[in-house]
Design an enzyme around this catalytic site. Sequence first.
Site, PDB file in Angstrom:
ATOM      1  N   ASP A   1       0.899  -1.114  -0.064  1.00 48.81           N
ATOM      2  CA  ASP A   1      -0.173   0.461   0.207  1.00 48.81           C
ATOM      3  C   ASP A   1       1.006   1.756   0.277  1.00 48.81           C
ATOM      4  O   ASP A   1       2.188   0.911   0.255  1.00 48.81           O
ATOM      5  CB  ASP A   1      -1.221  -0.079   0.966  1.00 48.81           C
ATOM      6  CG  ASP A   1      -1.636   1.053   1.245  1.00 48.81           C
ATOM      7  OD1 ASP A   1      -2.595   1.833   0.283  1.00 48.81           O
ATOM      8  OD2 ASP A   1      -1.992   2.057   2.370  1.00 48.81           O
ATOM      9  N   ARG A   2       0.588   2.405  -0.507  1.00 48.74           N
ATOM     10  CA  ARG A   2       0.910   3.514  -0.524  1.00 48.74           C
ATOM     11  C   ARG A   2       1.323   4.544   0.960  1.00 48.74           C
ATOM     12  O   ARG A   2       2.327   4.377   1.812  1.00 48.74           O
ATOM     13  CB  ARG A   2       1.159   4.177  -1.466  1.00 48.74           C
ATOM     14  CG  ARG A   2       2.266   5.682  -2.307  1.00 48.74           C
ATOM     15  CD  ARG A   2       1.845   6.016  -3.283  1.00 48.74           C
ATOM     16  NE  ARG A   2       0.745   7.555  -2.505  1.00 48.74           N
ATOM     17  CZ  ARG A   2       0.483   8.807  -3.395  1.00 48.74           C
ATOM     18  NH1 ARG A   2       1.105   9.212  -3.971  1.00 48.74           N
ATOM     19  NH2 ARG A   2      -0.146   9.423  -2.284  1.00 48.74           N
ATOM     20  N   ASP A   3       0.306   5.060   0.797  1.00 49.53           N
ATOM     21  CA  ASP A   3       0.011   5.483   2.016  1.00 49.53           C
ATOM     22  C   ASP A   3      -0.195   5.205   3.299  1.00 49.53           C
ATOM     23  O   ASP A   3      -0.790   4.114   3.414  1.00 49.53           O
ATOM     24  CB  ASP A   3      -0.785   6.733   1.926  1.00 49.53           C
ATOM     25  CG  ASP A   3      -0.978   7.662   0.174  1.00 49.53           C
ATOM     26  OD1 ASP A   3      -0.511   8.226  -0.077  1.00 49.53           O
ATOM     27  OD2 ASP A   3      -2.018   7.310   0.018  1.00 49.53           O
TER      28      ASP A   3
ATOM     29  N   ASN B   1      -3.199  12.920   4.083  1.00 44.53           N
ATOM     30  CA  ASN B   1      -3.928  12.456   3.495  1.00 44.53           C
ATOM     31  C   ASN B   1      -4.464  13.591   2.714  1.00 44.53           C
ATOM     32  O   ASN B   1      -4.046  14.536   1.808  1.00 44.53           O
ATOM     33  CB  ASN B   1      -5.719  13.596   4.459  1.00 44.53           C
ATOM     34  CG  ASN B   1      -6.159  12.793   5.811  1.00 44.53           C
ATOM     35  OD1 ASN B   1      -5.420  11.582   5.553  1.00 44.53           O
ATOM     36  ND2 ASN B   1      -6.531  12.905   6.549  1.00 44.53           N
TER      37      ASN B   1
ATOM     38  N   GLN C   1      -7.167   6.297  -4.404  1.00 44.46           N
ATOM     39  CA  GLN C   1      -6.588   7.565  -4.820  1.00 44.46           C
ATOM     40  C   GLN C   1      -7.869   7.690  -4.716  1.00 44.46           C
ATOM     41  O   GLN C   1      -8.037   9.043  -6.012  1.00 44.46           O
ATOM     42  CB  GLN C   1      -5.320   8.004  -5.943  1.00 44.46           C
ATOM     43  CG  GLN C   1      -3.778   6.993  -4.934  1.00 44.46           C
ATOM     44  CD  GLN C   1      -3.767   8.141  -4.167  1.00 44.46           C
ATOM     45  OE1 GLN C   1      -3.679   9.429  -3.783  1.00 44.46           O
ATOM     46  NE2 GLN C   1      -3.192   7.282  -3.152  1.00 44.46           N
TER      47      GLN C   1
ATOM     48  N   ARG D   1     -10.988  -0.838  -5.758  1.00 41.90           N
ATOM     49  CA  ARG D   1     -11.099   0.456  -4.761  1.00 41.90           C
ATOM     50  C   ARG D   1     -10.498  -0.779  -3.185  1.00 41.90           C
ATOM     51  O   ARG D   1     -11.729  -1.974  -3.335  1.00 41.90           O
ATOM     52  CB  ARG D   1     -12.050   1.482  -4.511  1.00 41.90           C
ATOM     53  CG  ARG D   1     -11.537   1.961  -3.361  1.00 41.90           C
ATOM     54  CD  ARG D   1     -12.793   2.998  -3.047  1.00 41.90           C
ATOM     55  NE  ARG D   1     -12.627   3.025  -2.122  1.00 41.90           N
ATOM     56  CZ  ARG D   1     -12.270   4.714  -1.216  1.00 41.90           C
ATOM     57  NH1 ARG D   1     -11.282   4.502  -2.364  1.00 41.90           N
ATOM     58  NH2 ARG D   1     -11.634   4.866  -0.408  1.00 41.90           N
TER      59      ARG D   1
END
Length: 168
Positions: free
Chosen positions: A8-10, A18, A52, A102
Amino acid sequence: MNKALFLDRDGVVNIEINYLYKIEDFKFVDGIFELCKKYQNQGYLIFIVTNQSGIARGYYTQEAFDILSSWMVEEFAKHGITIQKVYFCPHHPEISGACSCRKPNAGMLFDAQKEFNVDLENSILVGDKESDIEASLVAGIKNSYLFDEHHIYVKSKATKIVSKLEEI
């Protein structure tokens, strides 16, 4: 078939901010380069899989996301790490409607499987939210890690909850 390390990125690759889309706000999580190097040396292909919804919400454009992603991939390359592809879901259910990409859906993982001949069962996913882990379960990934450096989660469907990337 290829084994893959899905990130996962964030919250895993970079410190969670955010709706991050600016290079100057991007800060890598401690240990991410070492983790990737370890698995790349074991023959794993490395992918980023990231929701995203800021694109659907109009907070930033896909072009801004693409610029940040290209920069991020180049930063990995400077450390000798190849990111095969950044898969992303630009949708938000209340704005775009339902989609298969998603997370907790596994569309991005299935796309990587098809495009890169990935053996999902023997791959690994690292996420920082239970929705990441749920996507791995839907895809049939046996080993998933919930990265929880702030000790928020007491329980998870992940193989293991870790507070440092070095524990993976």
